[in-house]
Design a protein around this motif. Structure first.
Motif, PDB file in Angstrom:
ATOM      1  N   LEU A  46      -3.629   3.982  -0.315  1.00  0.00           N
ATOM      2  CA  LEU A  46      -2.381   3.431  -0.820  1.00  0.00           C
ATOM      3  C   LEU A  46      -1.390   3.191   0.315  1.00  0.00           C
ATOM      4  CD1 LEU A  46      -1.815   3.720  -4.151  1.00  0.00           C
ATOM      5  CD2 LEU A  46       0.275   4.525  -3.129  1.00  0.00           C
ATOM      6  N   LEU A  77      -2.181   2.681   3.339  1.00  0.00           N
ATOM      7  CA  LEU A  77      -2.668   1.586   4.170  1.00  0.00           C
ATOM      8  C   LEU A  77      -2.345   0.235   3.558  1.00  0.00           C
ATOM      9  CD1 LEU A  77      -6.080   2.972   5.393  1.00  0.00           C
ATOM     10  CD2 LEU A  77      -4.213   2.210   6.817  1.00  0.00           C
ATOM     11  N   ALA A  78      -2.174   0.198   2.225  1.00  0.00           N
ATOM     12  CA  ALA A  78      -1.875  -1.068   1.566  1.00  0.00           C
ATOM     13  C   ALA A  78      -0.392  -1.384   1.594  1.00  0.00           C
ATOM     14  CB  ALA A  78      -2.375  -1.041   0.126  1.00  0.00           C
ATOM     15  N   LEU A  79       0.434  -0.459   2.086  1.00  0.00           N
ATOM     16  CA  LEU A  79       1.874  -0.717   2.132  1.00  0.00           C
ATOM     17  C   LEU A  79       2.187  -1.659   3.287  1.00  0.00           C
ATOM     18  CD1 LEU A  79       3.358   2.832   1.595  1.00  0.00           C
ATOM     19  CD2 LEU A  79       3.545   0.931   0.043  1.00  0.00           C
ATOM     20  N   PRO A  80       3.106  -2.598   3.091  1.00  0.00           N
ATOM     21  CA  PRO A  80       3.557  -3.412   4.222  1.00  0.00           C
ATOM     22  C   PRO A  80       4.460  -2.569   5.109  1.00  0.00           C
ATOM     23  CG  PRO A  80       4.628  -4.099   2.188  1.00  0.00           C
ATOM     24  CD  PRO A  80       3.765  -2.956   1.828  1.00  0.00           C
ATOM     25  N   LEU A 132       5.813  -2.627   8.401  1.00  0.00           N
ATOM     26  CA  LEU A 132       7.009  -3.006   9.166  1.00  0.00           C
ATOM     27  C   LEU A 132       8.204  -3.268   8.241  1.00  0.00           C
ATOM     28  CD1 LEU A 132       8.129  -3.365  11.949  1.00  0.00           C
ATOM     29  CD2 LEU A 132       7.471  -5.745  11.885  1.00  0.00           C
ATOM     30  N   PRO A 133       8.038  -4.039   7.148  1.00  0.00           N
ATOM     31  CA  PRO A 133       9.174  -4.201   6.236  1.00  0.00           C
ATOM     32  C   PRO A 133       9.689  -2.870   5.695  1.00  0.00           C
ATOM     33  CG  PRO A 133       7.482  -5.802   5.706  1.00  0.00           C
ATOM     34  CD  PRO A 133       6.912  -4.928   6.766  1.00  0.00           C
ATOM     35  N   LEU A 134       8.767  -1.973   5.335  1.00  0.00           N
ATOM     36  CA  LEU A 134       9.220  -0.699   4.779  1.00  0.00           C
ATOM     37  C   LEU A 134       9.956   0.134   5.818  1.00  0.00           C
ATOM     38  CD1 LEU A 134       6.571   0.687   2.320  1.00  0.00           C
ATOM     39  CD2 LEU A 134       8.855  -0.191   1.897  1.00  0.00           C
TER      40      LEU A 134
END
Lengths: 340, 388
Positions: free
Chosen positions: B216, B218-221, B223-225
């Motif tokens: 999960l 790893l699926a997060l974006p 840099l934006p976060l």
């Protein structure tokens, strides 16, 4: 295969819901107030009304549900009805950006072509350069070419885009005389319309620097993968068999080895697509390309919560989607792998 | 037919006789880390990388003891000074304009060549050495020529910014920030990664949920976060811990919690394989508790991949921190990292290109050296490669 794809798609749904929840809650904690930029003379009750008009008065779970349904149902339905005219657009207000008061999705669709043109082209260029480098590096392992390739890709890994971009500007925009062929614009002019050869040439020239910066990173990664994958296959028995049959070297390498080596490389290329969108945030900022990445930055700086939520969620969807595409591609290309 | 035992016996006595006078040469007992070091030493890129990394550490932490200029000291008269390297271009500048040429001769005592009013090679070097010998005088002589102006001084070998603070001093203090963020964030990320990896690999019941969580993340974006996290919590952490410590904690934690996933995956895989080994079974059969097995038997055996991940983690953390600072969401200008210095220099790129070049080079070369070190470490810790 079909059942596998369907199962993966179904499994992606809870993942995406969870990610959307994280994104929503993280941003909901934002101490940034959309009315904080407004003049101090505005009385408190008006301020409160502005907040409520932006949808801030309701409890968290209702706002989350509204946002989610808006994202996955109403906005797509709106565009579908606009495009086809089969049914009336849904009777729900569009999701508005706090900084421009325009629908977030419209802004994103407006900016998408710039991003796709620059970032997409850069990715294609990077891959096209990387593949031959990887093939030659593996075929002539430890040669001067291989050493140089390793060094260049190490540099590509190590120089972050915010330095390579600035370096390009220093060299090609600042250092070169204005009338020289090697002078390139450092600012991407989005208002340029391609109507004839002259404007086309201008468009090409303004894309050179950002594409070079992005392509350097892509090349560094893909060429290493290509080399490693080719090396794995070059030592296999079927290569010796092919040579023993008397096939020419070019057939052995380009037909037998390359095809098998491309399998993992293709999946890596697919996995890199969403990452390129993330990496483009910095490059777009440097070259003032007003694409999606730059929109994210200005939205973050302006505490424009709906835009940031939408963009981050779109990035997450892209990552999940391309993970799935990579896995499916692997299954299609490699008959040894069967998903049951 | 001879009995096989008969043919065997003389052979073995022969062997014993032959072995008798021979002294068995035992290699001196040595720690396995000496073998690792020997292998590491043979990797040329890794050795150069390690040497450069030590140089950067000395530059950032010992440098301020040698170059005792306070980075915050404003020298208004020196603002916009170029780096001393600009002196190499002086001969070229003097060649283009007659007046500048005469000023160059007057200041540097450059040799006049034939035909007059053009600097030859001698004049070029004369102007250059004059510039290096007396930069202040040279700058004064060039003062009237707007387009050819050059302002250099040995008091600021790398020049100054628009307020007149010393770039070299900032580069040192920025290095301290960047490197300490890199090291701390790496430690945090390795700690989380190892913990998740070992627990997921060792305790079967937790494996599923922990690995699902890793996927999960790893699926997060990321840099934006990261940008969002920094934007959201900067204010509150700054007021709680003070501006400098607050932003430091925020960036280290933000990078740490978004970069542990690869380590966790690698460690889990290794722990899964290790768990099936006999020595773990033996330890368990004498009643060793899981915590002790992990500390005594598992962790020492997964140290190699952890060390490689740690080295590469420094590079990743430095790049991420610089990216945040470059986008204006990292360290503030009065407590800058290399990324922030680079960002601040971008506006002044035309007059003072060295303000972007030096911080950028520092980031890139540090990351490059750390990457090469990681490469060499990976080879050195791989028992299949070691000792060949």
């Amino acid at each position: 295969m079909l059942t596998y794809v369907i199962r993966r798609l179904l499994m992606a749904i809870p993942t995406l819901i969870f990610i959307s929840l994280i994104i929503f809650l993280l941003l909901d904690l934002a101490p940034g107030d959309p009315t904080s930029q407004l003049p101090l003379t505005i009385p408190d009750e008006v301020r409160q009304q502005i907040r409520e008009s932006l949808g801030l008065g309701q409890p968290v779970h209702i706002r989350y549900w509204k946002w989610l349904t808006q994202m996955v149902y109403y906005e797509p339905a709106y565009y579908l009805s606009q495009a086809t005219g089969w049914f009336d657009p849904p009777e729900v207000a569009r999701m508005l950006s706090w900084q421009t008061r325009a629908p977030v999705m419209d802004i994103i669709l407006e900016r998408l072509p710039q991003t796709l043109r620059v970032v997409g082209l850069a990715y294609v260029v990077g891959v096209l350069i990387a593949l031959p480098i990887g093939i030659i590096s593996a075929y002539r392992q430890y040669s001067v070419f291989d050493q140089a390739g390793t060094f260049v890709s190490m540099i590509g890994y190590s120089i972050p885009p915010f330095f390579s971009g600035v370096l390009m500007i220093v060299i090609f925009s600042v250092g070169m005389p204005r009338d020289s062929f090697w002078w390139f614009p450092s600012v991407y002019d989005t208002t340029l319309k391609v109507v004839d050869w002259e404007t086309f040439w201008k468009q090409v020239r303004q894309m050179v620097l950002p594409v070079m910066v992005l392509a350097l990173q892509t090349t560094a990664q893909i060429s290493r993968f290509m080399r490693a994958s080719m090396l794995d296959n070059l030592g296999q028995d079927y290569v010796r068999t092919a040579r023993a049959k008397g096939l020419t070297e070019s057939v052995v390498v380009m037909k037998h080895v390359l095809r098998n080596s491309m399998i993992p490389v293709v999946t890596v290329i697919a996995l890199g697509v969403p990452a390129i969108f993330g990496g483009a945030i910095i490059t777009e900022q440097i070259f003032k390309v007003n694409g999606i990445g730059q929109f994210l930055i200005i939205s973050i700086q302006a505490s424009d919560v709906p835009s940031v939520q939408t963009l981050t969620f779109i990035f997450a969807v892209l990552i999940v989607l391309f993970n799935l595409i990579a896995d499916v591609l692997y299954g299609i290309l490699d008959p040894r792998i069967r998903y049951d | 037919m001879t009995d096989p035992r008969e043919t065997m016996t003389p052979a073995s006595t022969d062997l014993a006789a032959a072995a008798g006078p021979m002294r068995i040469e035992l290699a001196p007992v040595r720690n396995q880390w000496w073998d690792v070091w020997d292998q590491f030493r043979r990797h040329r890129g890794a050795m150069i990388g390690a040497a450069f990394f030590i140089f950067i550490l000395l530059f950032a932490y010992v440098g301020p003891q040698v170059w005792r200029v306070d980075p915050g000291y404003l020298n208004i008269q020196a603002r916009g000074t170029s780096q001393m390297i600009a002196c190499f271009g002086v001969g070229g500048a003097a060649r283009d304009s007659v007046a500048a040429y005469e000023a160059a001769i007057a200041a540097g005592g450059a040799v006049q060549d034939n035909p007059p009013r053009r600097l030859g090679v001698g004049g070029y070097f004369g102007a250059m050495t004059g510039c290096f010998a007396d930069p202040e005088g040279f700058s004064a002589a060039f003062e009237p020529f707007k387009d050819r102006r050059i302002k250099v001084s040995w008091a600021h070998p790398l020049g100054t910014d628009q307020k007149g603070t010393d770039t070299l001093a900032w580069l040192m203090s920025g290095g301290q920030t960047s490197i300490s963020v890199g090291l701390t964030a790496m430690l945090l990320s390795i700690l989380i990664g190892t913990l998740v990896g070992v627990v997921a690999g060792y305790f079967k019941r937790l494996d599923g949920i922990l690995m699902r969580m890793t996927d999960l993340f790893l699926a997060l974006p990321l840099l934006p976060l990261l940008l969002v996290m920094v934007m959201l919590f900067r204010q509150s952490l700054s007021s709680a811990f003070g501006p400098e410590t607050g932003i430091f904690i925020l960036i280290v934690v933000a990078i740490g919690v978004t970069s542990w996933m690869p380590t966790a995956r690698i460690v889990r895989g290794d722990v899964l394989a290790l768990k099936e080994h006999e020595f773990v079974l033996a330890a368990r059969s004498i009643g060793t508790r899981p915590g002790r097995i992990i500390r005594r038997h598992i962790i020492p055996n997964v140290m190699s991949p952890i060390m490689v991940a740690a080295t590469l983690g420094i590079a990743n953390a430095i790049i991420t921190e610089s990216a945040l600072s470059f986008l204006g969401l990292g360290f503030p200008s009065d407590y800058p990292s290399w990324g922030r210095l680079l960002n601040d220099g971008v506006q002044f790129m035309q007059q003072n290109p060295e303000r972007v070049l030096w911080p950028g080079l520092a980031i890139s070369l540090t990351v490059l050296s750390v990457n090469y070190m990681g490469d060499g470490l990976r080879d050195a810790l791989d028992p299949r490669i070691r000792g060949q």
